[in-house]
Design an enzyme around this catalytic site. Structure first.
Site, PDB file in Angstrom:
ATOM      1  NE  ARG A 131      39.819  48.694 -43.205  1.00  0.00           N
ATOM      2  CZ  ARG A 131      39.805  49.207 -41.977  1.00  0.00           C
ATOM      3  NH1 ARG A 131      40.864  49.054 -41.183  1.00  0.00           N
ATOM      4  NH2 ARG A 131      38.753  49.854 -41.518  1.00  0.00           N
ATOM      5  CG  HIS A 171      41.136  53.184 -44.774  1.00  0.00           C
ATOM      6  ND1 HIS A 171      40.540  53.187 -43.533  1.00  0.00           N
ATOM      7  CD2 HIS A 171      40.375  52.349 -45.532  1.00  0.00           C
ATOM      8  CE1 HIS A 171      39.485  52.387 -43.545  1.00  0.00           C
ATOM      9  NE2 HIS A 171      39.381  51.863 -44.758  1.00  0.00           N
ATOM     10  CG  ASP A 172      47.711  57.324 -47.981  1.00  0.00           C
ATOM     11  OD1 ASP A 172      47.686  58.305 -47.212  1.00  0.00           O
ATOM     12  OD2 ASP A 172      48.481  57.247 -48.953  1.00  0.00           O
ATOM     13  CB  VAL A 174      42.272  60.902 -46.616  1.00  0.00           C
ATOM     14  CG1 VAL A 174      42.243  62.157 -45.746  1.00  0.00           C
ATOM     15  CG2 VAL A 174      41.540  59.764 -45.895  1.00  0.00           C
ATOM     16  CG  ASP A 183      48.910  62.477 -49.077  1.00  0.00           C
ATOM     17  OD1 ASP A 183      48.438  61.509 -48.434  1.00  0.00           O
ATOM     18  OD2 ASP A 183      48.461  63.637 -48.973  1.00  0.00           O
ATOM     19  CD  GLU A 227      44.858  61.288 -43.132  1.00  0.00           C
ATOM     20  OE1 GLU A 227      44.853  60.150 -43.653  1.00  0.00           O
ATOM     21  OE2 GLU A 227      45.237  62.303 -43.732  1.00  0.00           O
ATOM     22  CG  ASN A 235      41.910  55.104 -40.584  1.00  0.00           C
ATOM     23  OD1 ASN A 235      41.699  54.192 -41.374  1.00  0.00           O
ATOM     24  ND2 ASN A 235      42.139  56.350 -40.989  1.00  0.00           N
ATOM     25  CG  HIS A 279      35.426  44.153 -47.975  1.00  0.00           C
ATOM     26  ND1 HIS A 279      34.294  44.882 -47.677  1.00  0.00           N
ATOM     27  CD2 HIS A 279      36.473  44.969 -47.665  1.00  0.00           C
ATOM     28  CE1 HIS A 279      34.639  46.079 -47.215  1.00  0.00           C
ATOM     29  NE2 HIS A 279      35.957  46.156 -47.205  1.00  0.00           N
ATOM     30  CB  THR A 280      37.964  38.200 -51.322  1.00  0.00           C
ATOM     31  OG1 THR A 280      38.053  36.790 -51.352  1.00  0.00           O
ATOM     32  CG2 THR A 280      39.318  38.775 -51.690  1.00  0.00           C
ATOM     33  CG  ASP A 311      35.293  34.902 -48.486  1.00  0.00           C
ATOM     34  OD1 ASP A 311      34.403  34.079 -48.187  1.00  0.00           O
ATOM     35  OD2 ASP A 311      36.070  34.734 -49.443  1.00  0.00           O
ATOM     36  CB  THR A 330      38.351  31.223 -49.267  1.00  0.00           C
ATOM     37  OG1 THR A 330      37.671  32.235 -50.041  1.00  0.00           O
ATOM     38  CG2 THR A 330      37.971  29.858 -49.792  1.00  0.00           C
TER      39      THR A 330
END
Length: 538
Positions: A272, A276-277, A280, A284, A298, A304, A403-404, A456, A459
């Site tokens: 993740r 999220h890096d 934006v 970097d 951030e 976050n 998102h598994t 999920d 599993t």
């Protein structure tokens, strides 16, 4: 490694040797061995010795000087093209030279008319007038031999031989099927400028022809994967640290493995971080910066705060790398490798990670609040945010498959349980009632906001395609997950495809992750290599 050959070798300056040369130059400059416009005696000696050792061939001082002089000429030409010629300019955002059509016609079409007789240059791209010539370089054509550029239209599925798919009638109400074209005309121009003394005309011609063709969502039920539009983006390539920090990948993998063994949830957290890096300011490592001075972290954004984690693992990796290769391996590249290694440890696919990113010296809290897709966004909002980063629908659905693994807080989906329709106090009708009842036990209408739930539930720590099967059963946890099957027919088709084939999902996920890693990286002398990922260097 064997000793360099005793006899002097003919100099070979391919991309790898050129980039090594630049890296060694930068290293000597950082050590203070270029006090003015010339390298010191020690700096020259160090470069020759280290270069010859790494290449396993003896390069002379004259050969190194000749390449330096050649680079100076190329740099002078580059500066001349930026500042000295009418019709040229510098795009500070995209970091490329831009040219208007008049310049293009005079400098390119005129000079290479014999080679480009079948190319028609226009403002938006270039078209080949001969279908046979286009097919020879592997460009798929539609039934008319041309692919027109009309923006985002309601288009039918088109397969590789130009015939309409048998499912095309289902696509009449789809808002987004066409995907944005790459700026291949600009790439062709860049290639000519970069290799002005000896351009690869065939490559330029390929770029020009491809510029007229938009990628369309393919009929991929039989295992065809969307062609990757990703390249190694300038200085990014997997072997970037092979000489300067040869054991770096093993160090990253070892620390990540230890962290995931201790806390299986950490695999999803590290994966993740890259999302999220990169969403934006590009990839970097701006996400890793703590608040300090004028920098507002951030980590405080809505996406976050009380959610992003794994920073201590990144710190441990950085500390280990600094001991082996001080101020060499960037925090941005640590994020990219950790995301890949985490995915593999969870049972997911692997991919080669292009490397060579540098670290930013600032962060953007506002962009973090704006650019990252939210759990309650509509389908069109999510797709728009992905497309602004250069992704298409196939990337969106494949990357949503991350998102598994991982968890989400009650506050991220509470509105689906109690007030999906703004003030009517009604649950989301697309959420399976039995699943909703189970969720409401630990996610009550009042309180429990920070309680965690598996994304999920089948599993939860295994990277597989059960996420897509859950969506088809209307048991996606987040609104942003379930809209993939309830608000767009094209994305629904992809969800069904990935639910049927774990292999196809894995292949496309890997391609899309490489593509994400190429979002606006800092390279060359941009940014810095941080000593500590949490703060900029002094």
């Amino acid at each position: 490694m064997s000793e360099p050959n005793s006899e002097h070798a003919n100099a070979k300056w391919d991309n790898a040797t050129h980039l090594l040369f630049l890296e060694l130059c930068e290293k000597e400059i950082r050590k203070g061995n270029r006090p003015n416009s010339y390298s010191s005696k020690n700096g020259k000696k160090n470069m020759i010795d280290e270069f010859s050792k790494m290449m396993e061939r003896n390069y002379t001082k004259l050969q190194m000087k000749n390449h330096w002089d050649y680079m100076k000429k190329e740099w002078s030409l580059f500066k001349q093209l930026i500042r000295g010629e009418t019709g040229l300019g510098w795009d500070a955002t995209k970091k490329i030279i831009i040219a208007d059509d008049n310049w293009w016609e005079q400098k390119i079409k005129f000079r290479y008319d014999a080679l480009f007789a079948d190319i028609v240059a226009t403002e938006e791209g270039a078209r080949a007038t001969n279908q046979e010539q286009m097919s020879n370089i592997g460009v798929d054509l539609d039934v008319d031999g041309l692919n027109s550029i009309d923006g985002y239209n309601k288009e039918q599925f088109i397969n590789s031989n130009g015939e309409k798919s048998d499912e095309s009638d289902d696509m009449q109400n789809v808002d987004f099927v066409m995907f944005s074209e790459p700026s291949l005309k600009r790439i062709a121009l860049e290639h000519l400028i970069e290799h002005v003394s000896k351009p690869d005309y065939r490559k330029v011609k390929e770029y020009l022809i491809l510029a007229e063709n938009e990628w369309r969502l393919p009929n991929i039920r039989n295992g065809d994967i969307l062609p990757s539009k990703t390249n190694y983006n300038g200085y990014l390539y997997p072997q970037f640290y092979d000489w300067s920090c040869p054991n770096a990948k093993e160090i990253v993998k070892s620390v990540v493995a230890k962290a995931v063994a201790k806390d299986p949830r950490m695999a999803a957290s590290l994966l993740r971080l890259q999302f999220h890096d990169c969403f934006v300011k590009g990839c970097d490592a701006s996400l890793l910066l703590d608040s300090s001075g004028t920098i507002v972290s951030e980590k405080l954004s809505n996406a976050n705060r009380n959610s992003a984690r794994g920073f201590e693992v990144i710190d441990e990796i950085k500390s280990a790398l600094e001991k082996k290769c001080p101020q060499t391996f960037s925090c941005a590249d640590i994020i990219a490798l950790a995301a890949r290694d985490s995915t593999v440890l969870a049972g997911g696919p692997s991919w080669e990670v292009p490397l060579g990113r540098r670290d930013s010296r600032d962060a953007s809290l506002s962009d973090s609040n704006t650019n990252i897709p939210g759990p309650n966004n509509t389908f069109n909002t999510i797709l728009t945010k992905f497309m602004l980063k250069g992704f298409d629908l196939v990337d969106l659905v494949a990357l949503s498959g991350s998102h598994t693994i991982g968890n989400a807080r009650c506050t991220s989906f509470k509105q689906r349980l109690y007030d999906q329709y703004s003030g009517f106090n009604l649950p989301d009708f697309t959420l399976d009632p039995f699943y909703a009842a189970q969720l409401s036990i630990m996610c009550p209408k009042l309180g429990g906001d920070q309680n965690l739930f598996f994304l999920d539930y089948v599993t939860p720590t295994k990277f597989d395609n059960n996420y897509f099967k859950n969506l088809l059963a209307f048991r996606g946890l987040l609104n942003s997950d379930e809209v993939l099957v309830t608000q767009n027919l094209a994305s629904l088709k992809l969800v069904k495809l990935y639910a049927e084939s774990n292999e196809i999902f894995f292949k496309q996920f890997a391609k899309s992750m490489v593509k994400m890693g190429n979002i606006s990286p800092l390279t060359g002398f941009e940014g810095e290599i941080r000593k500590n990922c949490r703060k900029i260097n002094n």
